[in-house]
Design an enzyme around this catalytic site. Structure first.
Site, PDB file in Angstrom:
ATOM      1  N   ASP A 153      31.154   3.169   7.477  1.00 14.05           N
ATOM      2  CA  ASP A 153      30.901   4.541   7.909  1.00 14.05           C
ATOM      3  C   ASP A 153      31.029   4.650   9.426  1.00 14.05           C
ATOM      4  O   ASP A 153      31.263   3.651  10.111  1.00 14.05           O
ATOM      5  CB  ASP A 153      29.491   4.931   7.422  1.00 14.05           C
ATOM      6  CG  ASP A 153      29.436   6.349   6.911  1.00 14.05           C
ATOM      7  OD1 ASP A 153      30.244   7.187   7.356  1.00 14.05           O
ATOM      8  OD2 ASP A 153      28.563   6.629   6.062  1.00 14.05           O
ATOM      9  N   GLU A 187      35.573   7.583   8.172  1.00 13.95           N
ATOM     10  CA  GLU A 187      35.306   8.359   9.393  1.00 13.95           C
ATOM     11  C   GLU A 187      35.704   9.815   9.170  1.00 13.95           C
ATOM     12  O   GLU A 187      35.958  10.561  10.099  1.00 13.95           O
ATOM     13  CB  GLU A 187      35.924   7.706  10.635  1.00 13.95           C
ATOM     14  CG  GLU A 187      37.414   7.611  10.693  1.00 13.95           C
ATOM     15  CD  GLU A 187      38.050   8.872  11.236  1.00 13.95           C
ATOM     16  OE1 GLU A 187      38.575   9.627  10.397  1.00 13.95           O
ATOM     17  OE2 GLU A 187      38.034   9.114  12.459  1.00 13.95           O
ATOM     18  N   TRP A 188      35.710  10.216   7.906  1.00 15.69           N
ATOM     19  CA  TRP A 188      35.796  11.618   7.482  1.00 15.69           C
ATOM     20  C   TRP A 188      37.088  12.327   7.891  1.00 15.69           C
ATOM     21  O   TRP A 188      37.137  13.557   7.933  1.00 15.69           O
ATOM     22  CB  TRP A 188      34.578  12.406   8.013  1.00 15.69           C
ATOM     23  CG  TRP A 188      33.304  11.636   7.951  1.00 15.69           C
ATOM     24  CD1 TRP A 188      32.668  11.210   6.818  1.00 15.69           C
ATOM     25  CD2 TRP A 188      32.516  11.149   9.045  1.00 15.69           C
ATOM     26  NE1 TRP A 188      31.539  10.499   7.142  1.00 15.69           N
ATOM     27  CE2 TRP A 188      31.424  10.447   8.501  1.00 15.69           C
ATOM     28  CE3 TRP A 188      32.647  11.250  10.428  1.00 15.69           C
ATOM     29  CZ2 TRP A 188      30.456   9.833   9.308  1.00 15.69           C
ATOM     30  CZ3 TRP A 188      31.678  10.647  11.225  1.00 15.69           C
ATOM     31  CH2 TRP A 188      30.596   9.945  10.654  1.00 15.69           C
ATOM     32  N   GLY A 189      38.108  11.548   8.210  1.00 14.76           N
ATOM     33  CA  GLY A 189      39.379  12.185   8.566  1.00 14.76           C
ATOM     34  C   GLY A 189      39.419  12.775   9.957  1.00 14.76           C
ATOM     35  O   GLY A 189      40.410  13.393  10.345  1.00 14.76           O
ATOM     36  N   ASP A 241      32.596  15.188   3.884  1.00 18.04           N
ATOM     37  CA  ASP A 241      31.838  14.682   2.727  1.00 18.04           C
ATOM     38  C   ASP A 241      31.902  15.649   1.548  1.00 18.04           C
ATOM     39  O   ASP A 241      31.796  16.864   1.725  1.00 18.04           O
ATOM     40  CB  ASP A 241      30.357  14.526   3.094  1.00 18.04           C
ATOM     41  CG  ASP A 241      30.087  13.280   3.914  1.00 18.04           C
ATOM     42  OD1 ASP A 241      30.982  12.415   4.026  1.00 18.04           O
ATOM     43  OD2 ASP A 241      28.966  13.174   4.456  1.00 18.04           O
TER      44      ASP A 241
END
Ligand SMILES: *[C@@H]1O[C@H](CO)[C@@H](O)[C@H](O)[C@H]1NC(C)=O
Ligand SMILES: *[C@@H]1O[C@H](CO)[C@@H](O)[C@H](O)[C@H]1NC(C)=O
Ligand SMILES: *[C@@H]1O[C@H](CO)[C@@H](O)[C@H](O)[C@H]1NC(C)=O
Ligand SMILES: *[C@@H]1O[C@H](CO)[C@@H](O)[C@H](O)[C@H]1NC(C)=O
Ligand SMILES: *[C@@H]1O[C@H](CO)[C@@H](O)[C@H](O)[C@H]1NC(C)=O
Ligand SMILES: *[C@@H]1O[C@H](CO)[C@@H](O)[C@H](O)[C@H]1NC(C)=O
Ligand SMILES: *[C@@H]1O[C@H](CO)[C@@H](O)[C@H](O)[C@H]1NC(C)=O
Ligand SMILES: *[C@@H]1O[C@H](CO)[C@@H](O)[C@H](O)[C@H]1NC(C)=O
Ligand SMILES: *[C@@H]1O[C@H](CO)[C@@H](O)[C@H](O)[C@H]1NC(C)=O
Ligand SMILES: *[C@@H]1O[C@H](CO)[C@@H](O)[C@H](O)[C@H]1NC(C)=O
Length: 453
Positions: free
Chosen positions: A150, A240-242, A262
């Site tokens: 994460d 890293e959520w894009g 998310d």
């Protein structure tokens, strides 16, 4: 110290993809992750409940393989003062990680774990930044097969000077310039790019930022090296959520990278993610995958139609498929969705790495970036023929048509044996087009197999 590491690592030759031994990471990971079901309320019993259910309910036989423990597993107050190792919470995990991993392995499954490239994990447990080699060695010794990494709580010195933003002129460049913020928080969502450009998602943001050189990418390369230094094959999953365009650089860093915000068990969030990921299909192939986040089948109040669309389109986008619910509470319809043999075979095709992509948007003009009406017409090649999905985001039943002249993989004047992927029913030899009534929020999926007469 950190600077020296930076220069040493950026001199490394970049490999094309993270090709791990034994084909690990070549195809999308299939499995279960604890987060969506339990968040921080996780323990050994819940992990073993899921692992046993994977075997007992036929998920293992269907190809599901990884049992992944997400955040909140270690002691919260710090590392071992002598070894600097992370310490599992023995109240939650009486057999610690070695014992839990062994139990999962005894079922013929693989075991995954979680950490964060920051001082703390998202749940505020100790993070791995600065401890990558210690943690990778510890994970390897414990017997883990998969690491979800994460990006919470990076310290100040690891935050890039320039936080690149979207095409909105008022957010042209925000973030930190010489340590001082020019804007307090990044805009939400990160993805509101120029939605009139057909190539917006590929080119976004046109702002001269080299994402490969950013600290975020570097932090993930450091953990990749730490994992590769171990005498154990560990699939590396980036989260890293894009935000930093991982599709541009992460193929050489990990086997999958979160490409979006998310997920949560709401229909609107599923549509938002589908829309973002629909523009990124060119970046998914063998060894490296866009990850539109875990499955919510069984969670929240999704209808069975919504669960079909969610699973079907996630499988066709060829991301990892990680279930995230108490498997023992699944109803037979949900188990059937999650074990659909045509969709799992498409997702796991050993000969075709690329995903299905939209060939037509539907309500909106092609390439429209819109979270209410994402792309509705999708197709992709497979070893056994072409899969076509017709998705209905409206609130009314719609008659939708798979018109051969529009589907890139089909011959406009051909005839094909067609199978309804949800029912498994053979629809016979069809010419020119296939019509179907699609219920609100449902997705019809057809396999166009051999040509016929
Ligand atoms: C990622 O790298 C692998 C080789 O390691 C390659 O087969 C694949 O096509 C690459 N992915 C993309 C999207 O280029
Ligand atoms: C371990 O977990 C238990 C149960 O959730 C909790 O009460 C305790 O505070 C945790 N211990 C540490 C050191 O984090
Ligand atoms: C940032 O720091 C550098 C070096 O001290 C200086 O040359 C530059 O002008 C500064 N930039 C801003 C925007 O303050
Ligand atoms: C968006 O992209 C289109 C096509 O590339 C371009 O013509 C237009 O000027 C762009 N709009 C903005 C606000 O950047
Ligand atoms: C971007 O940064 C990477 C890593 O530092 C470097 O290898 C690459 O050449 C840079 N690309 C450009 C276009 O400057
Ligand atoms: C690496 O692991 C394998 C398989 O567990 C083992 O046989 C081998 O001895 C190990 N090599 C080293 C250098 O530890
Ligand atoms: C599901 O619906 C029930 C009843 O309407 C509601 O109480 C609950 O919050 C909803 N759950 C989610 C996750 O939306
Ligand atoms: C193709 O069909 C065979 C035989 O039914 C099956 O084993 C395989 O998984 C299928 N592959 C794909 C990609 O559909
Ligand atoms: C999304 O598309 C619908 C249908 O065209 C339109 O009504 C809506 O305004 C669009 N949403 C945005 C945010 O542009
Ligand atoms: C569908 O109905 C829901 C609930 O009434 C509403 O919130 C939503 O905007 C509608 N969606 C579309 C695409 O019309």
């Amino acid at each position: 110290m950190a600077r020296a590491t930076i220069f040493a690592l950026s001199a490394l030759p970049i490999v094309l993809g993270l090709e791990l031994p034994g084909g690990v990471g070549r195809l999308p990971a299939l499995g279960w992750n604890s987060w969506n079901a339990y968040y921080c309320d996780v323990d050994q019993d819940k992990i073993m409940l899921a692992a046993n259910a994977m075997v007992d309910l036929g998920f293992k036989d269907a190809g599901y393989e990884y049992v992944i423990l997400d955040d909140c597993w270690s002691e919260m107050d710090g590392r071992d003062p002598v070894t600097s190792r992370l310490v599992p919470n023995a109240t939650k995990f009486p057999d610690l990680m070695v014992g839990t991993a062994a139990k999962v392995h005894d079922l013929g499954l693989k075991y995954g774990m979680y950490s964060s490239a920051g001082t703390m994990t998202c749940g505020r447990y100790p993070g791995s930044l600065g401890y990558e080699h210690i943690d990778a060695a510890t994970f390897a010794e414990w017997g883990i097969d998969y690491l979800k990494y994460d990006n919470c709580f990076p310290p100040e010195e690891w935050i890039d000077d320039c936080f690149a933003c979207n095409g909105d002129p008022s957010f042209d460049k925000i973030g930190k310039v010489n340590g001082s913020c020019t804007a307090e928080t990044p805009p939400t969502p990160y993805y509101s790019w120029n939605n009139t450009s057909p190539h917006c998602a590929y080119e976004w943001p046109v702002d001269n930022v080299n994402y490969t050189a950013k600290y975020t990418a570097l932090k993930y390369r450091i953990m990749r090296e730490a994992l590769l230094d171990q005498n154990r094959t560990i699939l590396f999953s980036l989260c890293e959520w894009g935000v930093d365009q991982p599709h541009r650089w992460a193929n050489s860093t990990g086997n999958s990278w979160r490409s979006t915000n998310d997920i949560n068990p709401s229909w609107s969030r599923i549509l938002e993610i589908l829309n973002v990921n629909s523009f990124l299909g060119d970046y998914t192939d063998f060894w490296g995958r866009n990850d539109p986040d875990m499955l919510e089948v069984g969670q929240g109040n999704l209808t069975v139609e919504e669960e079909r669309s969610h699973f079907g389109l996630w499988a066709m986008m060829k991301g990892p498929l990680l279930m995230g619910t108490d498997l023992t509470k699944l109803i037979p319809e949900q188990i059937a969705i999650l074990q659909n043999k045509y969709l799992l075979a498409f997702n796991q095709d050993p000969l075709v790495g690329r995903p299905a992509k939209p060939y037509r948007w539907g309500v909106n003009p092609d390439y429209t970036f819109n979270s209410t009406f994402p792309a509705q017409y999708w197709s992709g090649p497979s070893s056994n023929g072409t899969l076509v999905a017709l998705f209905n985001p409206t609130n009314d039943t719609q008659t939708m048509t798979a018109l051969y002249s529009e589907v890139p993989e089909l011959d406009a004047v051909g005839c094909y044996d067609v199978v309804d992927v949800w029912s498994g029913k053979d629809l016979g030899c069809k010419e020119e087009s296939v019509d179907v009534d699609v219920a609100p929020h449902d997705t019809a999926v057809f396999l166009f197999g051999a040509e016929c007469t």
